[in-house]
Design a protein around this motif. Structure first.
Motif, short mmCIF file in Angstrom:
data_model
loop_
_atom_site.label_atom_id
_atom_site.label_comp_id
_atom_site.label_asym_id
_atom_site.label_seq_id
_atom_site.Cartn_x
_atom_site.Cartn_y
_atom_site.Cartn_z
N ARG A 1 -7.26 -8.33 -2.98
CA ARG A 1 -7.96 -7.27 -3.73
C ARG A 1 -7.50 -5.89 -3.29
O ARG A 1 -7.34 -4.99 -4.10
N ILE A 2 -7.25 -5.73 -2.01
CA ILE A 2 -6.77 -4.41 -1.53
C ILE A 2 -5.38 -4.13 -2.12
O ILE A 2 -5.10 -3.02 -2.60
N ILE A 3 -4.52 -5.14 -2.09
CA ILE A 3 -3.17 -4.95 -2.63
C ILE A 3 -3.23 -4.59 -4.12
O ILE A 3 -2.52 -3.69 -4.60
N ALA A 4 -4.12 -5.29 -4.83
CA ALA A 4 -4.25 -5.01 -6.27
C ALA A 4 -4.71 -3.57 -6.50
O ALA A 4 -4.18 -2.86 -7.37
N ALA A 5 -5.66 -3.14 -5.65
CA ALA A 5 -6.17 -1.77 -5.81
C ALA A 5 -5.08 -0.75 -5.53
O ALA A 5 -4.95 0.28 -6.21
N ALA A 6 -4.27 -1.02 -4.52
CA ALA A 6 -3.19 -0.09 -4.16
C ALA A 6 -2.15 -0.02 -5.27
O ALA A 6 -1.66 1.05 -5.62
N ARG A 7 -1.85 -1.19 -5.83
CA ARG A 7 -0.86 -1.21 -6.92
C ARG A 7 -1.36 -0.42 -8.11
O ARG A 7 -0.61 0.36 -8.72
N LYS A 8 -2.62 -0.66 -8.43
CA LYS A 8 -3.20 0.03 -9.57
C LYS A 8 -3.16 1.55 -9.38
O LYS A 8 -2.83 2.30 -10.29
N ALA A 9 -3.47 1.97 -8.15
CA ALA A 9 -3.52 3.42 -7.87
C ALA A 9 -2.13 3.99 -7.60
O ALA A 9 -1.96 5.21 -7.57
#
Lengths: 348, 348, 348, 348
Positions: C109-117
Motif C-alpha cells: 500500500r505504501i508503494i502504491a501511494a508513492a507511485r500514485k503521488a
C-alpha cells in the motif's frame, strides 16, 4: 657414522634435552646411542620414551663411545666449556645449547679447541628455525619492505622453577640476559646483522623464588633487563628480557618497522603479520598461512647434514661468541650508565 | 561566565581543535564565542560546523573579548608561550595543547605568568581521559597486582602530512619526542610517578617527506627515538616514539608488567586486557567492557569544572613542565651516550 | 528545495533518529526544518543538539510545511504505513526506517501511494553503507572468489530496554525477525540476490523483560529465530536473529564461503577479513584497511542525491517489501514445520 | 592383559590411526602388538615410528592374536560393521572410529554383537576430550550461566584429498554429515542432551575433486549441510557442515548463548572465551588459560581404564547410534523439506 645414520650422544637430560630428542626423531637419520644425566629416574624415563639403549651419569662415558659421532651438550651453563672442550678433544662433532658458555673468553676457548680438533662445532639457536622466522628472513631479502628503521623484541617467561642454579650468577655467568636474552640477541643478529653499541639497564625484581619442590631461592642475578641496540646498518633496537613476568610471552614477540612495511612475529595477529603495501599491492595486514612441521625437525635435520658433511658448517659457533659479546656489553652499560661498544668477535 | 556557562575562545583551527570543539560540545556547559585561525576557509568551515558566531585571524581579538572566560590554545608549538603568557595577562583561564612549550624554560615562564595573573592554567593530556587509562588507574590502586616491575610503551604514527612546520626543529623545539612522545611521557608519569633518569637514542629515518599538498620537505629533526626510563619507585620503562612507521599504532600501545599481573592497553586483545589471577581468581585474560562516551567529553567536562571552580585545579601545568624536562633529558642522553638525570620540576 | 539544499522534516525522535540527524549533518546539503516527537523533553534536547528550529508532536505539522521537501519516518513500526501514505499524498519524498511496515500488504500500500503521488520512496537499510559491506560488494564483483557456496549471518542484541512496544507482536507486526532480522535479510538479498525458500524456527526465550525505567514487560513475540535460506543462485544460508543475547554482536557477523575464498565481516579478525589465494596471490588472511567516514554520511549523501534527482532512485522500497516477504515466509515455516517458498515481490 | 598393560591391535593405518597411536603412547599402559593396513609402505612406516613389532594386511590376523585384548578400528566407514562384529565375536574390546557405521541399522547390529559377546564397545568422539570442551562442560554445571538459549556450531574443512572413497555415498553411507558432521552432532548431544527434531538442507558444491595423487573424482554425496536442531530442553541449534571451504575451521567453532552468559569455543578470542558477568563478577570477556596435554592422552587413558574395568563403560556406543539417527533425520528433512523427528535410540 654407520652409512648415513649419525651416532649421537645426548649430554644432559633436562627440559631442553626433550626438545633435542624430539627434534632428532622428527628429523630422522640419527641413532641416539646414549643419554647422560645426573638424576637416574629422569634419565631412565627419558631414555624409555625415546628408545635410547644406554644411559650414564658421566659425560665421559658418552665421549668414550666409538659409535657416537656427535654430541649434544645441554647441561647447566657453567659446565658447557669443560664438556665441549673434552668432546672436541675426543673428536666428536658438538651441538652446544645456548648460552655457549658463561663468558666470551669461555666461548673463545671452545672455538679454539674445536679448530684444533677439526670438528664441527655448532650452537643451538632454535628460534632461527621457526617457520615465521624463516618466512620473515625471505621477506627481508625482497626489495619491497624498504630499509629497516627499528626493531622491538621481547623475551619473557615467569622464570624456571625446576632447578635452583638458574638463580646463581656464578652458575649462569649472569642472569636473564644469558639465560633468555641470548635468544633475542641471536635472532636480531641473524636477521639484521651485527650490533655495534648497547645501552642497558638491569634489575632484580623478584627477590624470592619458590621452586616447584617447595624450596625458596634468593637469586643473586638480574631477572629483568632493557637494552637499546645500534645495529651495523643504523637501525635502532630495543630488547626487553624478563624472568619475572607472571604470564610470559610465547617464546618471543618481535616487531620490525621498515620504511615501507611493518612486520610482527608471534603477536595476537598470528605467528607472522605483514603490513607491506608495496609487497601485497594494497593497504592492510596479511597473515600468511605457515607450515607446522614438528618442533625441532628443521634444526636437527640441518645439524645432521652439517655433521655428515652434506652442507657447509654454519657459523653459529662464532655467533654464539658474538652473542656473549653483546651480553657482556649489556652488563658493562648497566654497570656504568654509558652506551658501550660491542667487542669484535673476529679473531685477533 | 554567564551563570554557569563558560565563555570559551579557541585559538587554533587545525586538526586538534576539532577534538577540543567536539569535546566541549559533548561536555556541555561551554559557549564557544570565537574561533581564531590563519586559514580563512578552514576557520569558516569549522565555525560553521560547531556554530561558533565569530571568527578571527588574530589571537588578540580572542583575548580582548569580555565574554571569553577561558581559552584553548592549539596553535603551532612555537607560539604557545607567547599566546599563553598574553592570555594569562588578559585574565583568561588557559588550556594549552601539548607540548606545553618548546623548552622547559618556556614552560616555567608560562607557569610564572599564570601564577602572577592568578588564572587557571592547564595542559591538555588527552590520553589520561581514555576509558582504558581510567580503568587501569583504578586497578593500579588495588593491592591485587603487586608492584609494577616494568612498563613498555610505544607512540607511533606515519607522521603528519598536512603542515610543514612539524619537520622543523626550530618550530617544534625538537622532533618526535616533543610532538608525540610527550603523550607517552605524561601517561607514564601520570600512572607510575616521576621518571628519574633516562638513557636514549634518536634518529632521523625518513630524510624526505611528501606532504598532502605535493610539496617535499626535508626534516631536520628526529623522527624516531628510543628511551629507557628509571622511575621513582624503581620500575624500568622503555618508550619507543616514531613518526616514521608506515602503519602507525592506534594512539599508543602500553604494556605493564607487575609481580602478580600483566596489563595491556590498546593491543589486539582490546582496549584493556588484564591478566591478574590474584584479582580475578583464576588464570586467564580478562577483557573488560568499557564505556564509550564521546571523545573528549570527560576531559572537557573536567576542565570546565576547574574553570568554574567546582573542582580543584589539577597539576597538569607542572606536569607539562616535568614532561619537557624528561624530553630534554632524552635529548641530552642521545647526544652524549650517557644516562641522564631528569631535572627537578619543583620551583627552585 | 532552496537551490540545492533539501528541506527535511524528521518524524520520530528516538534512538534511530539521532543516526539520521548525524548522518544528514555529516553528508551536508540538508536543512532540517522540523523535528516531530511525542516526548517533549526528548524532542527539545535533540532539536537543540542538531540546531533544528522547529519541533512538534504532530506529524501532520511536518507534512504541512512548504519548506519540507523530504521526510524521514523513524516512528514505531505500526505507524509507518499511515505516516508514509500521508507523506506521499503531501508530495514529500520519504525515507522510511526499517521494517518498512508490519506486513507485506502494508508495504504494497505504501508503494502504491508513492507511485500514485510520484514521489521518491526509499527504505533505510543502513548496513548496506558500511565500509566493509561496500568493499565486500566490490570483491564479489571480481572473478577471483569463485561461486558463493554458503552464507552465515547473525544479528543479535540484548534487546531494547527503552520502550515497551518492542515486545508486542501487535505493535511490531512480529518480533526479532521484523525488528532486527530484516537488517540481515536485506544484507543477504543485497549481496547475494533473491531468497527463494525458507525453513525456520522461532522461540520466545526471555519471558520477562525489565525496562530501563524499572517496569517489567511480558513479551508476546519471538526474541530468537533461526532460518535456513535457499538463494536464487543455489547458495545456502543460515541466519540467526536474537534479542536475547546477554552480550550481543556488534551490529552483525557475516561469514561467506566461496569456492576460492572465505570472507568474514565484523569478526575478531577485523571489519573485513579476506582469505582469497586467487586474489592475493598467496595463502593467508588479508585484513584490508578501510576508511572510517562519519556514520551515516554515505547513506544520507546518497539519499539526498536521489531526492535532488542527481542519481536514479534506488529500489529500496521494493527491497523493503521483499524483506517483509522473507520475514513472512519465516513465520509460516516456523508455524508449520515446512520449508516455505518466498512470495514474489513483483507486482501481479 | 599382562598385569595392567593392555594388549592393543590397531586396525587401519590412515591419518586417524596416527592420532590413536600417539594418544596411546601419551596415555601409557598399552602395548600395541600389531598394526593392520592395506598399503605396505604406509603400515611399515607407521609401525616403525611407533615401535609396533607386527604388521598385517588382514584384520583377522589381529583378532586371532591372544596377546591382543582390545582393538581400535579406524578403517573406511563401510567396513566398520563387519570388523566390529568380528572383533566382538573374538572377545576383543572395541574402540570404533566415528561414524560408528554407515546406518543406524548397522550401529544396532554392532551393539547387539557387543552385548552378546559381553565386550566393551566404545565409539571414539575425540572432541569431547579437548580441554576447552571439558572446561565448558564444568561451566555448564554451575548455576551461573542461566539456561542455554541457543547453540551455533560449524564443522568445516577443505575436504580430504588422500583417498577417493570419501566422495562415494556408498562407501561413506552419506557425505559431510557422516564424515564430519557427526563430530558436531555428538558434541551437541554430549553437552546439551538429545536432539528431538531436525530441519535441514544439503548440497553438493564442488562437483570435481582433485586428489593429492592427481586423480580427479566426481563426488556423488553432499559436501555441505545446514541443520536446525530442536533440543530436548527447548534450545535451538544451527549446525553448518562443509567439506568445501577453501580455508577450513580449526576442528570446529562453537557458540553458546545462555540467559546470563555467552561462551565461544575455538574462535579468534582463543580456545575458550567466556562472557559471564554472574560468574566473573564483572562485565567483560574472560579467556582462561587451559592446560595443553598431548593430543589424545585424555581420551586413550580413559578408554584403557574402561577396558581394564577401572571405570564404568561410557555410553558412547549408544551415542554413536544416536548420532546416526540425527544424521538420518537430517537426510530425511533435506529430502522432503519438512522438520523431521529424530528416531529414539533406546531399544524397542
Amino acid at each position: 657414522m654407520t652409512g648415513e645414520s649419525v651416532g649421537v650422544g645426548v649430554i644432559g637430560a633436562g627440559f631442553i634435552s626433550e626438545y633435542h630428542l624430539a627434534g632428532l626423531a622428527a628429523a630422522g637419520g640419527a641413532n641416539v646411542r646414549i643419554l647422560m644425566g645426573r638424576t637416574p629416574a629422569r634419565v631412565q624415563a627419558l631414555a624409555g620414551r625415546f628408545n635410547i639403549p644406554n644411559v650414564t651419569s658421566d659425560y665421559r662415558a658418552v665421549l668414550d663411545r666409538r659409535d657416537v659421532d656427535a654430541v649434544i651438550v645441554a647441561t647447566p651453563d657453567d659446565t658447557h666449556e669443560e664438556i665441549a672442550v673434552a668432546a672436541a678433544a675426543a673428536g666428536k662433532a658438538v651441538l652446544l645449547q645456548k648460552p655457549m658458555a658463561c663468558s666470551s673468553a669461555g666461548c673463545r676457548r671452545i672455538i679454539a679447541a674445536a679448530r684444533k680438533a677439526g670438528i664441527h662445532l655448532q650452537v643451538s639457536f632454535m628460534h632461527r628455525y621457526f617457520e615465521e622466522v624463516i618466512r620473515l628472513s625471505e621477506l627481508l631479502k625482497t626489495d619491497k619492505l624498504g630499509p629497516v628503521f627499528a626493531v622491538r623484541i621481547r623475551n619473557a617467561t615467569p622464570g624456571p622453577d625446576w632447578q635452583d642454579w638458574f638463580f646463581s650468577r656464578e652458575r649462569v655467568g649472569g642472569g636473564v640476559v644469558l639465560q633468555l636474552g641470548v635468544h633475542g640477541i641471536d635472532l636480531c643478529r641473524h636477521l639484521f646483522g651485527d650490533i655495534l653499541a648497547v645501552g642497558a639497564r638491569v634489575a632484580l625484581q623478584r627477590t624470592d623464588r619458590i621452586l616447584a619442590d617447595g624450596r625458596t631461592v634468593r637469586p643473586d642475578n638480574e631477572d629483568h633487563a632493557l637494552a637499546l641496540y645500534r645495529f651495523r646498518d643504523g637501525q635502532l633496537g630495543s630488547h626487553e628480557m624478563s624472568l619475572s613476568e607472571v604470564h610470559g610471552c610465547d617464546r618471543f614477540r618481535l616487531e620490525i618497522y621498515c620504511a615501507d612495511a611493518t612486520l610482527w612475529l608471534r603477536t595476537e595477529k598470528g605467528l607472522l603479520a605483514v603490513y607491506a603495501p608495496e609487497l601485497t599491492g594494497s593497504r592492510g595486514w596479511f597473515i600468511p598461512d605457515l607450515p607446522s612441521p614438528p618442533l625441532g625437525q628443521r634444526q636437527h635435520a640441518h645439524w645432521l647434514d652439517v655433521v655428515r658433511g652434506r652442507v657447509p658448517s654454519d657459523r653459529t659457533a662464532e655467533d654464539g661468541l658474538a652473542t656473549l659479546l653483546v651480553a657482556e656489553a649489556i652488563y658493562r652499560s648497566a654497570a656504568n650508565g654509558r652506551e658501550e661498544q660491542v667487542e669484535n668477535a673476529a679473531p685477533t
